[in-house]
Motif scaffolding. Structure first.
Motif, PDB file in Angstrom:
ATOM      1  N   SER A  52      11.354   7.737 -17.229  1.00 44.83           N
ATOM      2  CA  SER A  52      11.994   7.808 -18.547  1.00 44.83           C
ATOM      3  C   SER A  52      12.045   6.441 -19.236  1.00 44.83           C
ATOM      4  CB  SER A  52      13.415   8.360 -18.410  1.00 44.83           C
ATOM      5  OG  SER A  52      14.183   7.527 -17.562  1.00 44.83           O
ATOM      6  N   ASP A  53      11.981   5.367 -18.468  1.00 45.97           N
ATOM      7  CA  ASP A  53      11.995   4.019 -19.027  1.00 45.97           C
ATOM      8  C   ASP A  53      10.571   3.660 -19.473  1.00 45.97           C
ATOM      9  OD1 ASP A  53      12.298   1.374 -19.679  1.00 45.97           O
ATOM     10  OD2 ASP A  53      12.929   0.710 -17.691  1.00 45.97           O
ATOM     11  N   ALA A  54      10.380   3.524 -20.777  1.00 47.54           N
ATOM     12  CA  ALA A  54       9.038   3.287 -21.321  1.00 47.54           C
ATOM     13  C   ALA A  54       8.446   1.972 -20.814  1.00 47.54           C
ATOM     14  CB  ALA A  54       9.079   3.288 -22.845  1.00 47.54           C
ATOM     15  N   ALA A  55       9.276   0.934 -20.678  1.00 48.92           N
ATOM     16  CA  ALA A  55       8.768  -0.359 -20.219  1.00 48.92           C
ATOM     17  C   ALA A  55       8.277  -0.265 -18.780  1.00 48.92           C
ATOM     18  CB  ALA A  55       9.855  -1.424 -20.342  1.00 48.92           C
ATOM     19  N   ALA A  56       9.050   0.410 -17.913  1.00 51.31           N
ATOM     20  CA  ALA A  56       8.632   0.570 -16.516  1.00 51.31           C
ATOM     21  C   ALA A  56       7.377   1.422 -16.433  1.00 51.31           C
ATOM     22  CB  ALA A  56       9.766   1.185 -15.706  1.00 51.31           C
ATOM     23  N   SER A  57       7.277   2.451 -17.279  1.00 52.44           N
ATOM     24  CA  SER A  57       6.095   3.312 -17.301  1.00 52.44           C
ATOM     25  C   SER A  57       4.847   2.508 -17.680  1.00 52.44           C
ATOM     26  CB  SER A  57       6.318   4.450 -18.301  1.00 52.44           C
ATOM     27  OG  SER A  57       5.183   5.261 -18.401  1.00 52.44           O
ATOM     28  N   ARG A  58       4.981   1.641 -18.661  1.00 52.41           N
ATOM     29  CA  ARG A  58       3.864   0.800 -19.095  1.00 52.41           C
ATOM     30  C   ARG A  58       3.419  -0.129 -17.962  1.00 52.41           C
ATOM     31  NH1 ARG A  58       6.332  -0.649 -23.367  1.00 52.41           N
ATOM     32  NH2 ARG A  58       6.884  -2.751 -22.697  1.00 52.41           N
ATOM     33  N   ARG A  59       4.384  -0.660 -17.207  1.00 53.15           N
ATOM     34  CA  ARG A  59       4.051  -1.541 -16.088  1.00 53.15           C
ATOM     35  C   ARG A  59       3.313  -0.775 -14.992  1.00 53.15           C
ATOM     36  NH1 ARG A  59      10.168  -3.261 -16.755  1.00 53.15           N
ATOM     37  NH2 ARG A  59       9.889  -4.560 -18.592  1.00 53.15           N
ATOM     38  N   MET A  60       3.726   0.468 -14.748  1.00 47.78           N
ATOM     39  CA  MET A  60       3.047   1.293 -13.740  1.00 47.78           C
ATOM     40  C   MET A  60       1.604   1.562 -14.144  1.00 47.78           C
ATOM     41  SD  MET A  60       6.062   4.010 -12.869  1.00 47.78           S
ATOM     42  CE  MET A  60       7.702   3.438 -12.476  1.00 47.78           C
ATOM     43  N   LEU A  61       1.394   1.841 -15.430  1.00 49.26           N
ATOM     44  CA  LEU A  61       0.038   2.081 -15.913  1.00 49.26           C
ATOM     45  C   LEU A  61      -0.825   0.818 -15.789  1.00 49.26           C
ATOM     46  CD1 LEU A  61       0.788   4.280 -19.051  1.00 49.26           C
ATOM     47  CD2 LEU A  61      -0.201   5.020 -16.860  1.00 49.26           C
ATOM     48  N   ALA A  62      -0.214  -0.354 -16.018  1.00 48.94           N
ATOM     49  CA  ALA A  62      -0.956  -1.614 -15.863  1.00 48.94           C
ATOM     50  C   ALA A  62      -1.386  -1.795 -14.415  1.00 48.94           C
ATOM     51  CB  ALA A  62      -0.093  -2.786 -16.318  1.00 48.94           C
ATOM     52  N   LEU A  63      -0.503  -1.465 -13.466  1.00 51.38           N
ATOM     53  CA  LEU A  63      -0.856  -1.589 -12.048  1.00 51.38           C
ATOM     54  C   LEU A  63      -1.916  -0.566 -11.650  1.00 51.38           C
ATOM     55  CD1 LEU A  63       1.582  -3.469 -12.073  1.00 51.38           C
ATOM     56  CD2 LEU A  63       2.186  -2.570  -9.842  1.00 51.38           C
ATOM     57  N   ALA A  64      -1.885   0.608 -12.281  1.00 49.62           N
ATOM     58  CA  ALA A  64      -2.932   1.597 -12.036  1.00 49.62           C
ATOM     59  C   ALA A  64      -4.292   1.046 -12.474  1.00 49.62           C
ATOM     60  CB  ALA A  64      -2.613   2.896 -12.777  1.00 49.62           C
ATOM     61  N   MET A  80       0.841  -1.194   0.000  1.00 51.05           N
ATOM     62  CA  MET A  80       0.000   0.000   0.000  1.00 51.05           C
ATOM     63  C   MET A  80       0.882   1.252   0.000  1.00 51.05           C
ATOM     64  SD  MET A  80      -2.907  -1.048  -0.231  1.00 51.05           S
ATOM     65  CE  MET A  80      -3.505  -2.696  -0.348  1.00 51.05           C
ATOM     66  N   GLY A  81       0.300   2.377  -0.297  1.00 53.21           N
ATOM     67  CA  GLY A  81       1.049   3.632  -0.309  1.00 53.21           C
ATOM     68  C   GLY A  81       0.838   4.400  -1.592  1.00 53.21           C
ATOM     69  N   LEU A  82       0.539   3.715  -2.678  1.00 53.06           N
ATOM     70  CA  LEU A  82       0.285   4.389  -3.947  1.00 53.06           C
ATOM     71  C   LEU A  82      -1.093   3.974  -4.441  1.00 53.06           C
ATOM     72  CD1 LEU A  82       3.658   3.938  -5.887  1.00 53.06           C
ATOM     73  CD2 LEU A  82       2.859   5.975  -4.720  1.00 53.06           C
ATOM     74  N   ASP A  83      -1.863   4.978  -4.868  1.00 50.19           N
ATOM     75  CA  ASP A  83      -3.144   4.661  -5.494  1.00 50.19           C
ATOM     76  C   ASP A  83      -2.983   4.757  -7.001  1.00 50.19           C
ATOM     77  OD1 ASP A  83      -2.843   7.355  -5.816  1.00 50.19           O
ATOM     78  OD2 ASP A  83      -4.787   7.924  -4.969  1.00 50.19           O
ATOM     79  N   ALA A  84      -4.071   4.575  -7.738  1.00 48.03           N
ATOM     80  CA  ALA A  84      -4.005   4.566  -9.199  1.00 48.03           C
ATOM     81  C   ALA A  84      -3.472   5.885  -9.743  1.00 48.03           C
ATOM     82  CB  ALA A  84      -5.380   4.261  -9.785  1.00 48.03           C
ATOM     83  N   ALA A  85      -3.892   7.005  -9.150  1.00 45.84           N
ATOM     84  CA  ALA A  85      -3.431   8.323  -9.622  1.00 45.84           C
ATOM     85  C   ALA A  85      -1.926   8.482  -9.390  1.00 45.84           C
ATOM     86  CB  ALA A  85      -4.206   9.428  -8.903  1.00 45.84           C
ATOM     87  N   ALA A  86      -1.430   7.971  -8.258  1.00 41.35           N
ATOM     88  CA  ALA A  86       0.004   8.061  -7.973  1.00 41.35           C
ATOM     89  C   ALA A  86       0.808   7.210  -8.967  1.00 41.35           C
ATOM     90  CB  ALA A  86       0.285   7.610  -6.542  1.00 41.35           C
ATOM     91  N   PHE A  87       0.265   6.046  -9.331  1.00 39.42           N
ATOM     92  CA  PHE A  87       0.942   5.220 -10.342  1.00 39.42           C
ATOM     93  C   PHE A  87       0.997   5.957 -11.679  1.00 39.42           C
ATOM     94  CE2 PHE A  87       0.314   1.331  -7.741  1.00 39.42           C
ATOM     95  CZ  PHE A  87       1.573   0.775  -7.915  1.00 39.42           C
ATOM     96  N   ARG A  88      -0.089   6.652 -12.027  1.00 40.08           N
ATOM     97  CA  ARG A  88      -0.112   7.377 -13.302  1.00 40.08           C
ATOM     98  C   ARG A  88       0.874   8.545 -13.284  1.00 40.08           C
ATOM     99  NH1 ARG A  88      -3.951   5.533 -16.566  1.00 40.08           N
ATOM    100  NH2 ARG A  88      -5.708   4.403 -15.690  1.00 40.08           N
TER     101      ARG A  88
END
Length: 198
Positions: free
Chosen positions: A23-35, A8-16
């Motif tokens: 800067s890493d596109a792959a990591a950014s895509r993974r964050m959006l998936a978790l959001a 816990m600690g991050l909600d969907a908006a924080a992930f976005r």
């Protein structure tokens, strides 16, 4: 079925927001998936939106649960596999290939990948697949094409003596044209000058 994000600690908006800064596109895509997962989407929907399959998304959720946002980035050194042989061992292998096998010891007259695979295991204690040995040889600039092996007991002097005593022959020349041209019936034809005189 949704994937359980236990950290816990991050909600969907924080992930976005984190994905927008990343800067890493792959990591950014993974964050959006978790959001998307936190917003209640199914694992299939979230994975499809992020361009991955369900199992991959599940693996990234576990990585996030274990290491946080840093777990969503590729690990350092994850690109490419670690080489099985050291540089010194590769140099030794290259020397083996250049020198060729010793027929008395190795029972072969030229190296195959299978033979080198056995030698690598025997000398270095490293198990490699035959195909991996072939890729390693290609990386070391060795070609699949090799000179024809010589039998260890062949007698060069006997071969040369055989070449010198063999009769030299040449094929009969093909008669492309006959000395005198013949008619279709096979008889000799008169020269053109003789027919004019007659």
């Amino acid at each position: 079925m949704t994937v359980a994000i236990t950290r816990m600690g991050l909600d969907a908006a924080a992930f976005r927001r984190a994905a927008a800064r990343e800067s890493d596109a792959a990591a950014s895509r993974r964050m959006l998936a978790l959001a998307l997962v936190l917003e209640g989407r199914t694992r299939t929907e979230a994975a499809r939106a992020a361009g991955m399959d369900r199992q991959t998304l599940r693996d990234w959720v576990h990585r996030y649960n274990h290491a946080g946002l840093a777990g969503l980035k590729n690990r350092a050194g994850a690109r490419g596999r670690r080489r099985k042989l050291t540089e010194a061992q590769e140099a030794t292998l290259a020397a083996w290939v250049r020198e060729g096998p010793n027929p008395d010891v190795h029972q072969v007259v030229r190296w195959r990948c299978r033979d080198l695979q056995d030698e690598i295991a025997r000398h270095f204690g490293v198990e490699m697949h035959e195909r991996t040995v072939g890729k390693l040889l290609a990386r070391l600039n060795f070609s699949r094409v090799s000179v024809r092996p010589r039998h260890p007991e062949q007698d060069i002097a006997a071969q040369e003596a055989h070449k010198k005593t063999s009769p030299s022959w040449s094929p009969r020349p093909f008669p492309s044209t006959l000395r005198a041209s013949r008619s279709i019936s096979g008889g000799r034809m008169k020269p053109a000058s003789a027919s004019r005189e007659a």
